[in-house]
Motif scaffolding. Structure first.
Motif, short mmCIF file in Angstrom:
data_model
loop_
_atom_site.label_atom_id
_atom_site.label_comp_id
_atom_site.label_asym_id
_atom_site.label_seq_id
_atom_site.Cartn_x
_atom_site.Cartn_y
_atom_site.Cartn_z
N ASN A 70 0.84 -1.19 0.00
CA ASN A 70 0.00 0.00 0.00
C ASN A 70 0.88 1.25 0.00
O ASN A 70 1.89 1.31 0.71
CB ASN A 70 -0.90 -0.03 1.25
CG ASN A 70 -1.66 1.26 1.44
OD1 ASN A 70 -1.13 2.22 1.98
ND2 ASN A 70 -2.90 1.27 0.98
N ILE A 71 0.52 2.23 -0.79
CA ILE A 71 1.40 3.38 -0.99
C ILE A 71 1.60 4.18 0.29
O ILE A 71 2.73 4.57 0.62
CB ILE A 71 0.86 4.27 -2.14
CG1 ILE A 71 1.09 3.55 -3.46
CG2 ILE A 71 1.57 5.62 -2.17
CD1 ILE A 71 0.28 4.06 -4.62
N THR A 72 0.52 4.43 1.00
CA THR A 72 0.65 5.20 2.25
C THR A 72 1.47 4.42 3.28
O THR A 72 2.30 4.99 4.00
CB THR A 72 -0.74 5.56 2.81
OG1 THR A 72 -1.50 6.19 1.77
CG2 THR A 72 -0.62 6.51 3.97
N LYS A 73 1.27 3.11 3.32
CA LYS A 73 2.06 2.27 4.24
C LYS A 73 3.53 2.28 3.86
O LYS A 73 4.42 2.34 4.71
CB LYS A 73 1.55 0.82 4.22
CG LYS A 73 0.40 0.57 5.16
CD LYS A 73 0.32 -0.93 5.50
CE LYS A 73 -0.88 -1.19 6.40
NZ LYS A 73 -1.76 -2.26 5.89
N GLY A 74 3.77 2.19 2.55
CA GLY A 74 5.15 2.22 2.06
C GLY A 74 5.82 3.53 2.42
O GLY A 74 7.00 3.56 2.80
N LYS A 86 7.74 8.52 14.08
CA LYS A 86 7.00 7.64 14.99
C LYS A 86 5.57 7.45 14.50
O LYS A 86 5.01 8.29 13.81
CB LYS A 86 6.97 8.26 16.39
CG LYS A 86 8.35 8.47 17.00
CD LYS A 86 8.90 7.17 17.59
CE LYS A 86 10.26 7.38 18.24
NZ LYS A 86 11.37 7.42 17.25
N GLN A 87 5.00 6.35 14.93
CA GLN A 87 3.68 5.95 14.44
C GLN A 87 2.61 7.02 14.64
O GLN A 87 1.76 7.22 13.79
CB GLN A 87 3.26 4.66 15.13
CG GLN A 87 2.25 3.88 14.32
CD GLN A 87 2.27 2.40 14.64
OE1 GLN A 87 3.04 1.94 15.49
NE2 GLN A 87 1.41 1.64 13.98
N ARG A 88 2.67 7.74 15.76
CA ARG A 88 1.65 8.75 16.02
C ARG A 88 1.70 9.89 14.99
O ARG A 88 0.76 10.64 14.82
CB ARG A 88 1.79 9.32 17.43
CG ARG A 88 3.05 10.12 17.65
CD ARG A 88 3.03 10.91 18.97
NE ARG A 88 4.22 11.73 19.09
CZ ARG A 88 5.43 11.25 19.43
NH1 ARG A 88 5.57 9.96 19.68
NH2 ARG A 88 6.47 12.05 19.51
N ASN A 89 2.84 10.00 14.30
CA ASN A 89 2.99 11.05 13.29
C ASN A 89 2.85 10.54 11.86
O ASN A 89 3.10 11.28 10.92
CB ASN A 89 4.37 11.72 13.45
CG ASN A 89 4.44 12.55 14.70
OD1 ASN A 89 3.49 13.22 15.06
ND2 ASN A 89 5.57 12.50 15.39
N PHE A 90 2.48 9.27 11.73
CA PHE A 90 2.39 8.69 10.39
C PHE A 90 1.40 9.45 9.50
O PHE A 90 0.44 10.06 9.98
CB PHE A 90 1.96 7.22 10.48
CG PHE A 90 3.12 6.28 10.70
CD1 PHE A 90 4.42 6.76 10.92
CD2 PHE A 90 2.92 4.90 10.69
CE1 PHE A 90 5.48 5.89 11.12
CE2 PHE A 90 3.98 4.03 10.89
CZ PHE A 90 5.26 4.52 11.11
N PHE A 91 1.65 9.38 8.21
CA PHE A 91 0.78 10.01 7.22
C PHE A 91 -0.42 9.11 6.93
O PHE A 91 -0.34 7.89 7.07
CB PHE A 91 1.57 10.27 5.93
CG PHE A 91 2.47 11.48 6.00
CD1 PHE A 91 3.53 11.53 6.91
CD2 PHE A 91 2.27 12.57 5.17
CE1 PHE A 91 4.36 12.64 6.99
CE2 PHE A 91 3.09 13.68 5.24
CZ PHE A 91 4.14 13.72 6.15
N SER A 92 -1.52 9.75 6.52
CA SER A 92 -2.70 8.97 6.13
C SER A 92 -3.06 9.31 4.68
O SER A 92 -2.50 10.24 4.09
CB SER A 92 -3.86 9.26 7.06
OG SER A 92 -4.23 10.62 6.93
N ASP A 93 -4.02 8.57 4.14
CA ASP A 93 -4.44 8.80 2.75
C ASP A 93 -4.84 10.25 2.51
O ASP A 93 -4.64 10.79 1.43
CB ASP A 93 -5.62 7.89 2.40
CG ASP A 93 -5.19 6.45 2.16
OD1 ASP A 93 -3.96 6.19 2.08
OD2 ASP A 93 -6.07 5.58 2.05
#
Ligand code: GTP
Ligand code: MN
Ligand code: MN
Ligand code: MN
Ligand code: MN
Ligand code: MN
Length: 198
Positions: A70-74, A86-93
Motif C-alpha cells: 500500500n502506498i501510504t504504508k510504504g 513515529k507511528q503517532r505522526n504517520f501520514f494517512s491517505d
C-alpha cells in the motif's frame, strides 16, 4: 477525492498493479508554523523539511514502494527508516497531495507526494529524532529546513529562496517544493513568484 492509484484513473499506478512502465515511490513534505526569526527580527513563518540524500541531491524523505505494498504504508515505512518518524505522526491517505511522473531514461518514476502540517513542537521533536533513524548516515545525510525567505535585503537582491532553488534536486522535488510553498502560502505568493522567476 480520487487517488491516482484508483483503478479508474491511472494506467500505470494502481495500488495492487505495479506500473508496467515504471516504478512507484512516495515522498513527503513535513511542515509547521515557525516562531523562529532570522537575525532575531525576520520571521521565518514556516519550517519545511527536506533532506540531503546519499546521491548528493536534495529531496524529500520517502522512497520506493514495494510490489503489492500500500502506498501510504510504504511511505510511512520509508519515513521510519529515513527520519525515524513515529507511528503517532504517520501520514494517512488524506495527506496525499499529488502525483508527479518523472520520465528520465526509459522507466518513468511515479512519485506520490504527501504533505502534512505538524505543530511546531512536534516538528522539532521529529527533527531531533531523525539522528536515530536506521538509514541515517547512509541514505539520509542530514535533514534541513528550507530557507523560505524571499524578501530582498539591502545588500542581497533576491533573498535566500532563489539561491536555495539553484541546488540540485532529485526527480521532481523542486517542483513539489515550489507548488506546496505557493499553494499552502508558506511564503507571500508575490515573493515566491519573484524567487521562481530568478
Ligand atoms: P532505496 O533504498 O535505494 O530503494 O531508496 P528509497 O527507497 O529511499 O528511494 P528514494 O527515496 O531514493 O526514491 C526513489 C526514487 O524517487 C529516486 O531514485 C528518485 O529518482 C526519486 N526521488 C527521490 N526523492 C524524491 C523526491 O523528493 N521527489 C521526487 N519527485 N522524486 C524523488
Ligand atoms: Mn548570529
Ligand atoms: Mn528515500
Ligand atoms: Mn529509503
Ligand atoms: Mn527503499
Ligand atoms: Mn533503502
Amino acid at each position: 477525492m480520487s487517488y491516482p492509484w484508483d483503478e479508474s484513473r491511472a494506467e500505470f499506478s494502481t495500488e495492487r498493479d505495479v506500473p508496467r512502465r515504471g516504478r512507484r515511490a512516495a515522498h513527503a513534505l513535513l511542515y509547521a508554523k515557525s516562531s523562529a526569526k532570522l537575525f532575531d527580527y525576520i520571521p521565518m513563518e514556516h519550517a519545511v523539511m527536506m533532506q540531503l540524500r546519499f546521491d548528493g541531491t536534495l529531496g524529500f524523505p520517502g522512497g520506493y514502494v514495494n510490489y503489492h505494498e500500500n502506498i501510504t504504508k510504504g511511505l510511512n515505512r520509508e519515513l521510519e527508516e529515513e527520519i525515524a518518524l513515529k507511528q503517532r505522526n504517520f501520514f494517512s491517505d488524506s495527506d496525499y497531495y499529488g502525483t508527479w511522473i518523472h520520465s528520465y531514461m526509459s522507466t518513468p518514476l511515479v512519485d506520490h507526494f504527501y504533505v502534512k502540517e505538524f505543530t511546531e513542537d512536534e516538528f522539532k521533536k521529529i527533527e531531533m529524532q531523525t539522528l536515530q533513524a536506521k538509514d541515517w548516515g547512509g541514505e539520509t545525510m542530514g535533514i534541513i529546513r528550507v530557507p523560505l525567505d524571499c524578501i530582498p535585503q539591502t545588500n542581497k537582491p533576491y533573498g535566500p529562496m532563489p539561491h536555495f532553488l539553484l541546488h540540485n534536486f532529485v526527480g521532481n522535488a523542486r517542483e513539489q517544493l515550489v507548488k506546496t510553498i505557493v499553494e499552502k502560502q508558506l511564503v507571500e505568493v508575490e515573493n515566491m513568484q519573484h524567487a521562481w522567476a530568478k
